[in-house]
Write an enzyme that holds these catalytic residues in place. Sequence first.
Site, PDB file in Angstrom:
ATOM      1  CE  LYS A  23       6.886  -3.561  12.836  1.00  0.00           C
ATOM      2  NZ  LYS A  23       6.706  -3.102  12.138  1.00  0.00           N
ATOM      3  CG  ASN A  24       9.888  -2.044  11.079  1.00  0.00           C
ATOM      4  OD1 ASN A  24       9.302  -2.326  10.342  1.00  0.00           O
ATOM      5  ND2 ASN A  24       9.674  -0.648  12.026  1.00  0.00           N
ATOM      6  NE  ARG A  95       3.079   3.848   6.080  1.00  0.00           N
ATOM      7  CZ  ARG A  95       2.658   5.159   4.546  1.00  0.00           C
ATOM      8  NH1 ARG A  95       1.651   5.296   4.704  1.00  0.00           N
ATOM      9  NH2 ARG A  95       3.522   5.662   4.157  1.00  0.00           N
ATOM     10  CB  CYS A 119      -0.025   0.923  13.536  1.00  0.00           C
ATOM     11  SG  CYS A 119       0.594  -0.171  14.244  1.00  0.00           S
ATOM     12  NE  ARG A 124       2.655   4.922   9.976  1.00  0.00           N
ATOM     13  CZ  ARG A 124       2.095   3.897   9.526  1.00  0.00           C
ATOM     14  NH1 ARG A 124       1.516   3.090  10.430  1.00  0.00           N
ATOM     15  NH2 ARG A 124       3.583   3.759   9.682  1.00  0.00           N
ATOM     16  CG  ASP A 308       8.973   2.156  16.399  1.00  0.00           C
ATOM     17  OD1 ASP A 308       7.908   3.912  15.926  1.00  0.00           O
ATOM     18  OD2 ASP A 308       8.878   2.190  15.025  1.00  0.00           O
ATOM     19  NE  ARG A 401       0.219  -4.815  11.724  1.00  0.00           N
ATOM     20  CZ  ARG A 401       0.283  -4.141  12.166  1.00  0.00           C
ATOM     21  NH1 ARG A 401      -0.803  -3.126  13.117  1.00  0.00           N
ATOM     22  NH2 ARG A 401       1.296  -3.013  11.973  1.00  0.00           N
TER      23      ARG A 401
HETATM   24  N1  EPU Z   1       5.152  11.405   4.939  1.00  0.00           N
HETATM   25  C1  EPU Z   1       3.845  11.706   4.465  1.00  0.00           C
HETATM   26  N2  EPU Z   1       4.289  11.485   3.402  1.00  0.00           N
HETATM   27  C2  EPU Z   1       4.502  10.646   2.878  1.00  0.00           C
HETATM   28  C3  EPU Z   1       5.287   9.143   4.177  1.00  0.00           C
HETATM   29  C4  EPU Z   1       5.495  10.041   5.482  1.00  0.00           C
HETATM   30  O1  EPU Z   1       3.496  12.970   5.560  1.00  0.00           O
HETATM   31  O2  EPU Z   1       4.551   9.755   1.710  1.00  0.00           O
HETATM   32  C5  EPU Z   1       5.187  11.039   7.165  1.00  0.00           C
HETATM   33  C6  EPU Z   1       4.157  10.204   8.029  1.00  0.00           C
HETATM   34  O3  EPU Z   1       2.409  10.568   8.204  1.00  0.00           O
HETATM   35  C7  EPU Z   1       4.565  10.832   8.934  1.00  0.00           C
HETATM   36  C8  EPU Z   1       6.306  11.146   8.862  1.00  0.00           C
HETATM   37  O4  EPU Z   1       6.533  11.236   7.686  1.00  0.00           O
HETATM   38  O5  EPU Z   1       4.488  12.104  10.090  1.00  0.00           O
HETATM   39  C9  EPU Z   1       7.587  10.027   9.114  1.00  0.00           C
HETATM   40  O6  EPU Z   1       7.072   9.175   8.771  1.00  0.00           O
HETATM   41  P1  EPU Z   1       7.704   7.417   8.136  1.00  0.00           P
HETATM   42  O7  EPU Z   1       7.702   7.252   6.824  1.00  0.00           O
HETATM   43  O8  EPU Z   1       9.694   8.165   8.186  1.00  0.00           O
HETATM   44  O9  EPU Z   1       7.327   6.169   8.502  1.00  0.00           O
HETATM   45  P2  EPU Z   1       7.492   4.447   8.097  1.00  0.00           P
HETATM   46  O10 EPU Z   1       7.922   4.649   6.354  1.00  0.00           O
HETATM   47  O11 EPU Z   1       6.057   4.754   7.304  1.00  0.00           O
HETATM   48  C10 EPU Z   1       8.354   3.165   9.580  1.00  0.00           C
HETATM   49  C11 EPU Z   1       8.833   2.303  10.415  1.00  0.00           C
HETATM   50  C12 EPU Z   1       7.824   3.341  11.527  1.00  0.00           C
HETATM   51  C13 EPU Z   1       7.939   3.786  12.330  1.00  0.00           C
HETATM   52  C14 EPU Z   1       8.898   5.110  11.376  1.00  0.00           C
HETATM   53  C15 EPU Z   1       8.483   6.550  12.059  1.00  0.00           C
HETATM   54  C16 EPU Z   1       8.452   0.650   9.054  1.00  0.00           C
HETATM   55  C17 EPU Z   1       7.761  -1.071   8.623  1.00  0.00           C
HETATM   56  N3  EPU Z   1       7.328   1.037   9.692  1.00  0.00           N
HETATM   57  O12 EPU Z   1       7.471   4.021   9.380  1.00  0.00           O
HETATM   58  O13 EPU Z   1       7.242   1.462  12.447  1.00  0.00           O
HETATM   59  O14 EPU Z   1       7.176   4.603  13.407  1.00  0.00           O
HETATM   60  O15 EPU Z   1       9.463   4.480  10.160  1.00  0.00           O
HETATM   61  O16 EPU Z   1      10.401   5.198  12.845  1.00  0.00           O
HETATM   62  O17 EPU Z   1      10.092   0.387   9.313  1.00  0.00           O
HETATM   63  C18 EPU Z   1       6.851   0.266  13.874  1.00  0.00           C
HETATM   64  O18 EPU Z   1       7.115  -0.402  13.724  1.00  0.00           O
HETATM   65  O19 EPU Z   1       6.021  -0.013  14.629  1.00  0.00           O
HETATM   66  C19 EPU Z   1       5.778   1.475  13.459  1.00  0.00           C
HETATM   67  C20 EPU Z   1       4.879   2.080  13.457  1.00  0.00           C
END
Ligand code: EPU
Length: 420
Positions: A23-24, A95, A119, A124, A308, A401
């Site tokens: 997915k990711n 997201r 989620c 976030r 995850d 999802r």
């Molecule tokens: N964060 C901020 N500001 C930002 C961006 C992120 O404070 O502008 C914080 C987040 O709140 C969190 C941390 O940084 O505390 C890390 O978040 P990250 O941005 O790495 O998460 P993401 O990119 O939104 C992806 C995966 C998630 C997975 C996380 C961590 C995708 C589409 N989603 O999310 O996957 O948990 O990295 O590995 O790639 C899932 O598949 O169920 C899922 C939630």
Amino acid sequence: MAEKFLINGGKKLSGTISVNGAKNSALKILAALVLSNEKCTINNFPFIGDTLDALEILKNLGANYEIDKEKKVVVIDPSSINKSHLDALLVRRLRSSILFAGPMLVRFGEVQMSHPGGCVIGKRPIDMFLDGFEKLGAKIEFNDEGFKLKIKDKKLKGAKIFFSQITVTGTEEMMMTAVLSEGKTILQNCATEPEIAVLADYLNKCGAKIKGAGTSTIEIDGVEKISGSNFYVMPDRIEAGTFVIMGLITNSEIRIENCVPEHLGAVIPILESAGAKFEIGENYIITRPSKLKAISITTHEYPGFATDLQSPYTLLMTQVDGQCIVHESIFEGRLFFADQLVTMGANITMCDPHRIVINGPTKLIGKKLTSPDLRAGITMVLAGMIAKGSTTIENIFQIDRGYEKIEERLQNLGADIQRI
Ligand code: EPU
């Protein structure tokens, strides 16, 4: 009536389960296509709620696509994309819709979008994305619907961007936005998840000049054009890890194939130190019935223990001897699902939003549960599979999802699970 899962627990599993496309990774390629006007054939595509929503976003922007579910193929033609406004309802469904912002900004010089959904596992925020866009030369205007990004001069300009916190989609977004910017961009403190290197490889195949993806510093030399290419979606490491834990928790020998064991990072070594026994090949893992003990974990960016996989690991720890702490270091809302395991009989104490203490082993009893998010949802399926009696899970669109036809794949292993 909304669909539910009905599970009768206590069945031993056996056989083979194949891991689907990630997915990711698929979600990132769909956004990257906005950078180009050429067709892309995506193979091993996972037909799940999130990727179907992302395809809907592309369609809404004007792109055309054809799908062949049987062959797991999608062919997308982005040349007709003609809208710089991302539909608010679609954006709020996931997201990763934020990933369209950068490529759209590059394509049209401006983009309007609302705050992305997805989620509910923490606040976030998107501050690091907005900060990165500004550094590359975009102006941000906040409005009733969300925000509008506009390129200040004619083109975005390469910049040095240091991520104050490691962010997966933030790293991918800035990488995609910088490939068509003028000059050199240096990204520091980047995430190193395997999906990032795969995205960079794809973009490089299409003419981008990206170096260092998969390490903490990425250098991008801007180019004039991104062409199209074919893409094969890598195996989903989170699905693989979920199935590994499912084998252990049901004390079953199952073969998980079409996976890349190396992409599980810390997960396999930690499970081995808890006593898990595996046979591991280049693209498969076989779980062996094992006697496990409690081991504390802290979730961490790749190659650390994936957040995850924290929820299935938490469930596993309710079934083994001893006490441990699960420390969720990435998201502040990702441990609340544990309450539902407590209603089933688990002994879990929440110390603060980031930490729980688990005492095991405990016998779980089937209950009526509600899936709060994708990963907690699949954990509830696993909990139902080991509980005494029957478990009903509501809100299963959350599970759909990320996991395609999950009930059929689990039935093939001998699980008693029905979609009703
Ligand atoms: N964060 C901020 N500001 C930002 C961006 C992120 O404070 O502008 C914080 C987040 O709140 C969190 C941390 O940084 O505390 C890390 O978040 P990250 O941005 O790495 O998460 P993401 O990119 O939104 C992806 C995966 C998630 C997975 C996380 C961590 C995708 C589409 N989603 O999310 O996957 O948990 O990295 O590995 O790639 C899932 O598949 O169920 C899922 C939630």
